[in-house]
Motif scaffolding. Structure first.
Motif, PDB file in Angstrom:
ATOM      1  N   TYR A  99      37.739  43.896  44.939  1.00 35.16           N
ATOM      2  CA  TYR A  99      36.128  44.286  45.800  1.00 35.16           C
ATOM      3  C   TYR A  99      35.518  42.540  46.332  1.00 35.16           C
ATOM      4  O   TYR A  99      35.741  42.622  47.618  1.00 35.16           O
ATOM      5  N   TYR A 100      35.682  40.956  46.411  1.00 33.11           N
ATOM      6  CA  TYR A 100      35.511  40.040  46.626  1.00 33.11           C
ATOM      7  C   TYR A 100      36.618  39.587  47.433  1.00 33.11           C
ATOM      8  O   TYR A 100      37.901  39.408  46.833  1.00 33.11           O
ATOM      9  N   TRP A 101      36.120  39.141  48.313  1.00 34.89           N
ATOM     10  CA  TRP A 101      37.306  39.061  49.380  1.00 34.89           C
ATOM     11  C   TRP A 101      36.686  38.014  50.690  1.00 34.89           C
ATOM     12  O   TRP A 101      35.649  39.208  50.831  1.00 34.89           O
ATOM     13  N   PRO A 102      37.278  37.591  51.298  1.00 39.76           N
ATOM     14  CA  PRO A 102      36.256  36.075  51.948  1.00 39.76           C
ATOM     15  C   PRO A 102      36.386  37.179  53.743  1.00 39.76           C
ATOM     16  O   PRO A 102      36.653  38.372  53.744  1.00 39.76           O
ATOM     17  N   PRO A 103      34.139  37.340  53.849  1.00 43.41           N
ATOM     18  CA  PRO A 103      33.763  36.352  53.559  1.00 43.41           C
ATOM     19  C   PRO A 103      32.608  35.682  52.395  1.00 43.41           C
ATOM     20  O   PRO A 103      31.780  35.399  51.849  1.00 43.41           O
ATOM     21  N   ALA A 104      33.369  37.376  51.800  1.00 46.16           N
ATOM     22  CA  ALA A 104      32.556  36.762  50.267  1.00 46.16           C
ATOM     23  C   ALA A 104      32.774  35.110  49.738  1.00 46.16           C
ATOM     24  O   ALA A 104      33.238  34.939  49.912  1.00 46.16           O
ATOM     25  N   GLY A 105      32.045  35.307  49.125  1.00 39.72           N
ATOM     26  CA  GLY A 105      31.247  33.832  48.973  1.00 39.72           C
ATOM     27  C   GLY A 105      31.162  34.377  47.200  1.00 39.72           C
ATOM     28  O   GLY A 105      31.124  34.982  46.278  1.00 39.72           O
ATOM     29  N   GLY A 106      31.117  32.834  46.673  1.00 41.50           N
ATOM     30  CA  GLY A 106      30.595  32.687  44.826  1.00 41.50           C
ATOM     31  C   GLY A 106      32.212  32.488  44.007  1.00 41.50           C
ATOM     32  O   GLY A 106      33.510  32.241  44.691  1.00 41.50           O
ATOM     33  N   SER A 107      32.376  32.596  42.840  1.00 43.95           N
ATOM     34  CA  SER A 107      32.800  32.298  41.872  1.00 43.95           C
ATOM     35  C   SER A 107      34.047  33.480  42.427  1.00 43.95           C
ATOM     36  O   SER A 107      34.917  33.689  41.883  1.00 43.95           O
ATOM     37  N   GLY A 108      33.367  35.133  42.269  1.00 43.84           N
ATOM     38  CA  GLY A 108      33.720  35.925  41.970  1.00 43.84           C
ATOM     39  C   GLY A 108      35.585  35.888  42.720  1.00 43.84           C
ATOM     40  O   GLY A 108      36.369  36.688  43.069  1.00 43.84           O
ATOM     41  N   VAL A 109      35.381  35.489  43.798  1.00 48.13           N
ATOM     42  CA  VAL A 109      36.852  35.565  45.578  1.00 48.13           C
ATOM     43  C   VAL A 109      37.574  34.254  45.053  1.00 48.13           C
ATOM     44  O   VAL A 109      38.927  34.863  45.050  1.00 48.13           O
ATOM     45  N   GLN A 110      37.232  33.746  44.075  1.00 45.83           N
ATOM     46  CA  GLN A 110      37.976  31.863  44.311  1.00 45.83           C
ATOM     47  C   GLN A 110      39.885  33.039  43.247  1.00 45.83           C
ATOM     48  O   GLN A 110      41.123  32.241  43.954  1.00 45.83           O
ATOM     49  N   ARG A 111      39.372  33.569  42.295  1.00 42.50           N
ATOM     50  CA  ARG A 111      41.049  33.247  41.992  1.00 42.50           C
ATOM     51  C   ARG A 111      41.900  34.172  42.409  1.00 42.50           C
ATOM     52  O   ARG A 111      43.012  33.457  42.878  1.00 42.50           O
ATOM     53  N   TRP A 112      41.462  35.449  43.158  1.00 41.23           N
ATOM     54  CA  TRP A 112      42.826  36.407  43.944  1.00 41.23           C
ATOM     55  C   TRP A 112      43.274  35.472  45.184  1.00 41.23           C
ATOM     56  O   TRP A 112      43.680  36.018  45.605  1.00 41.23           O
ATOM     57  N   LEU A 113      41.960  34.818  45.719  1.00 37.64           N
ATOM     58  CA  LEU A 113      42.508  34.861  47.054  1.00 37.64           C
ATOM     59  C   LEU A 113      43.248  33.326  46.489  1.00 37.64           C
ATOM     60  O   LEU A 113      44.238  32.709  47.475  1.00 37.64           O
ATOM     61  N   LYS A 114      42.704  32.309  45.824  1.00 39.11           N
ATOM     62  CA  LYS A 114      43.846  31.329  45.591  1.00 39.11           C
ATOM     63  C   LYS A 114      45.698  31.542  45.418  1.00 39.11           C
ATOM     64  O   LYS A 114      46.678  31.742  45.583  1.00 39.11           O
ATOM     65  N   PHE A 115      45.602  33.583  44.619  1.00 39.98           N
ATOM     66  CA  PHE A 115      46.818  33.816  44.004  1.00 39.98           C
ATOM     67  C   PHE A 115      47.343  34.196  45.252  1.00 39.98           C
ATOM     68  O   PHE A 115      48.946  33.771  45.855  1.00 39.98           O
ATOM     69  N   THR A 162      41.692  43.830  39.847  1.00 41.97           N
ATOM     70  CA  THR A 162      40.743  42.847  39.142  1.00 41.97           C
ATOM     71  C   THR A 162      39.324  43.222  39.107  1.00 41.97           C
ATOM     72  O   THR A 162      38.565  43.842  40.121  1.00 41.97           O
ATOM     73  N   GLY A 163      38.381  42.469  38.377  1.00 39.82           N
ATOM     74  CA  GLY A 163      37.173  42.775  38.004  1.00 39.82           C
ATOM     75  C   GLY A 163      36.996  42.428  36.779  1.00 39.82           C
ATOM     76  O   GLY A 163      36.779  41.181  36.124  1.00 39.82           O
ATOM     77  N   PRO A 164      35.101  41.623  37.136  1.00 41.60           N
ATOM     78  CA  PRO A 164      34.235  43.185  37.892  1.00 41.60           C
ATOM     79  C   PRO A 164      34.752  42.995  39.564  1.00 41.60           C
ATOM     80  O   PRO A 164      34.808  41.965  40.286  1.00 41.60           O
ATOM     81  N   PRO A 165      33.749  44.294  39.827  1.00 44.16           N
ATOM     82  CA  PRO A 165      33.508  45.213  39.104  1.00 44.16           C
ATOM     83  C   PRO A 165      34.293  45.438  38.804  1.00 44.16           C
ATOM     84  O   PRO A 165      35.934  46.164  39.326  1.00 44.16           O
ATOM     85  N   HIS A 166      34.128  46.205  37.317  1.00 40.63           N
ATOM     86  CA  HIS A 166      35.180  47.210  36.618  1.00 40.63           C
ATOM     87  C   HIS A 166      35.545  48.724  36.682  1.00 40.63           C
ATOM     88  O   HIS A 166      36.844  49.015  36.630  1.00 40.63           O
ATOM     89  N   SER A 167      35.026  49.174  37.891  1.00 43.39           N
ATOM     90  CA  SER A 167      35.122  50.524  38.540  1.00 43.39           C
ATOM     91  C   SER A 167      36.790  50.144  39.415  1.00 43.39           C
ATOM     92  O   SER A 167      37.265  51.483  39.186  1.00 43.39           O
ATOM     93  N   LEU A 168      36.414  48.990  39.325  1.00 42.56           N
ATOM     94  CA  LEU A 168      38.697  48.485  39.925  1.00 42.56           C
ATOM     95  C   LEU A 168      39.380  49.108  39.846  1.00 42.56           C
ATOM     96  O   LEU A 168      40.168  49.629  40.475  1.00 42.56           O
ATOM     97  N   HIS A 169      39.399  49.113  38.148  1.00 43.39           N
ATOM     98  CA  HIS A 169      40.540  49.636  36.888  1.00 43.39           C
ATOM     99  C   HIS A 169      40.618  50.134  37.225  1.00 43.39           C
ATOM    100  O   HIS A 169      41.716  51.452  36.644  1.00 43.39           O
ATOM    101  N   LEU A 170      39.654  51.649  37.409  1.00 44.04           N
ATOM    102  CA  LEU A 170      39.550  53.319  37.662  1.00 44.04           C
ATOM    103  C   LEU A 170      40.891  53.275  38.710  1.00 44.04           C
ATOM    104  O   LEU A 170      41.275  54.139  37.890  1.00 44.04           O
ATOM    105  N   ILE A 171      40.359  52.636  39.798  1.00 46.97           N
ATOM    106  CA  ILE A 171      41.779  52.943  41.116  1.00 46.97           C
ATOM    107  C   ILE A 171      43.016  52.348  40.420  1.00 46.97           C
ATOM    108  O   ILE A 171      44.130  53.747  40.887  1.00 46.97           O
ATOM    109  N   GLY A 172      43.041  51.866  39.233  1.00 44.82           N
ATOM    110  CA  GLY A 172      44.559  51.528  38.464  1.00 44.82           C
ATOM    111  C   GLY A 172      44.961  52.458  38.024  1.00 44.82           C
ATOM    112  O   GLY A 172      46.292  53.001  37.978  1.00 44.82           O
ATOM    113  N   VAL A 173      43.749  53.198  36.720  1.00 47.18           N
ATOM    114  CA  VAL A 173      44.345  54.097  35.747  1.00 47.18           C
ATOM    115  C   VAL A 173      45.033  55.220  36.831  1.00 47.18           C
ATOM    116  O   VAL A 173      46.039  56.243  36.199  1.00 47.18           O
TER     117      VAL A 173
END
Length: 424
Positions: free
Chosen positions: A9-25, A139-150
């Motif tokens: 869910y979080y991807w630039p231009p999102a700010g804050g901590s939620g975007v950092q992890r997968w942007l960097k991966f 990746t979550g939160p939001p954890h609803s995204l895991h239901l897409i994976g399911v």
């Protein structure tokens, strides 16, 4: 080259901590034989934006976007501010506010982004059928995204990794939600289903791993990290600064710290003249009120959200970096992402957190600072005075070690190895 479809869910231009992890991966994946494809929202209602992060997106990366309908947009018409986040649940809502909180908690399970699941599954099933995708990552939160994976796992049999940047039912604010017993049961059922169906589960700390191992044996700890060089800095603040980066909500309001600082300021005139508290990020009104009530307002500088590159500057100039863990039942497992950037800044860290928690283990192993328990006023006062004396003597520094393992590139290597392992 493995092709990984990352659903976030979080991807630039999102700010804050939620975007950092997968942007960097994503930034480093190609170095380790992984081609990332990012699937994200087209019209997200991000409470914080930071356009500067877009520079970290590698050229030529395929980014898929689909619109999302968010009921929060409708709720905002009834008084919910766009800037609110789950970390700022109103502790004293009006009657109508209580109704809205109840609706959000019990009818939008696991969260208000659940309406993105069905259209996303439809879109991605077609995309995956036409492209050679090796693994899906949610990746979550939001954890609803895991239901897409399911659903993709169940319908296509594709390899799937679920990534928990924060826990689900153990997240710090879960106990604050006005959940019915039926809703709580539903959350636990969905969480367990995600864990059981995942080919691998990524978590950020050991406590989460221990809690999840009952449902999946392939739990991998991949912490958050920092991206850049460990900083040696000679341009420190002139004052004795304690700097906290990030949101400070009601659960993260360290009243013990305000009480101790107030006591020192009243007793020590030199300290009162030298000391400055810097709070960088969104601050709950209860925090501001307590700071005022303890007579510390004249020693405090509050700066609202700033771009990530400016955060780095605040960190490396600070005399001491302050880290507060929410005083909640799940505190032992809370491992905030900012700890790793604090390590990069190479300044002494003062943390108020469980001394036997995941955060304390990292700080102690890195010899990066001191962890004081929530109620230990004596140790807190003693250590602050020790730091201040070192500041006056010109010897305030830290000799941290074992920090390189938390560089985003090293962490991406670990994730890449997990991808190759489950898709072999």
């Amino acid at each position: 080259m493995k092709k990984a479809l990352i659903i976030t869910y979080y991807w630039p231009p999102a700010g804050g901590s939620g975007v950092q992890r997968w942007l960097k991966f994503v930034k480093y994946f190609r170095d380790f034989g992984v081609e990332p494809i990012v699937y994200t929202v087209e019209n997200a209602n991000y409470p914080i934006t930071d356009n500067s992060l877009e520079k970290d997106i590698p050229s030529g990366i395929e980014i898929l976007k689909q619109p999302i309908w968010e009921p929060n947009n409708v709720l905002s018409l009834f008084g919910k501010k766009k800037t609110e986040s789950a970390g700022f649940l109103n502790p004293n809502p009006t009657f109508f506010g209580k109704v809205l909180q109840y609706i959000r908690a019990n009818y939008f399970i696991p969260d208000a982004r659940k309406f993105w699941v069905k259209p996303s599954v439809k879109f991605l099933k077609e995309y995956i059928s036409k492209n050679n995708i090796d693994v899906v990552i949610t990746t979550g939160p939001p954890h609803s995204l895991h239901l897409i994976g399911v659903q993709l796992k169940q319908e296509l049999g594709i390899k799937w990794i679920s990534d928990f940047r924060d826990p689900w039912t153990e997240i710090d604010y879960f106990h604050q939600l006005p959940l019915s017993p039926k809703a709580i049961k539903k959350h636990h059922q969905l969480e367990q289903k995600v864990l059981q169906l995942s080919d691998a589960v990524l978590v950020v700390g050991q406590t989460m791993k221990q809690n999840y191992q009952a449902f999946n044996k392939n739990i991998k700890v991949v912490t958050n990290g920092f991206d850049g060089e460990v900083q040696e800095n000679n341009m420190l603040d002139k004052k004795f600064t304690l700097t906290h980066i990030g949101l400070m909500n009601a659960d993260r309001n360290p009243k013990i710290l305000w009480e101790v600082l107030s006591k020192i300021v009243l007793k020590n005139n030199n300290f009162a003249l030298d000391f400055q508290l810097k709070l960088i990020g969104k601050i709950d009104v209860s925090v501001k009120n307590d700071i005022s009530n303890f007579g510390l307002s004249k020693n405090v500088e509050i700066v609202d959200y700033v771009a990530h590159k400016e955060v780095i500057e605040f960190q490396k100039k600070s005399q001491v970096l302050l880290l507060i863990v929410n005083n909640v039942p799940s505190a032992k497992g809370i491992l905030t992402g900012k700890i790793f950037e604090y390590l990069m800044a190479k300044r002494p860290i003062l943390a108020i957190a469980p001394t036997n928690g995941d955060l304390a283990e990292i700080i102690n192993n890195a010899n990066a600072g001191k962890v004081v328990d929530f109620e230990d006023k004596f140790s807190l006062e003693t250590h602050i005075l020790e730091l201040y004396q070192q500041f006056k003597n010109g010897t305030l520094s830290i000799n941290s070690n074992n920090v390189a393992q938390f560089h985003r590139r090293e962490l991406t290597k670990k994730v890449s190895e997990i991808i190759y392992e489950i898709t072999a």
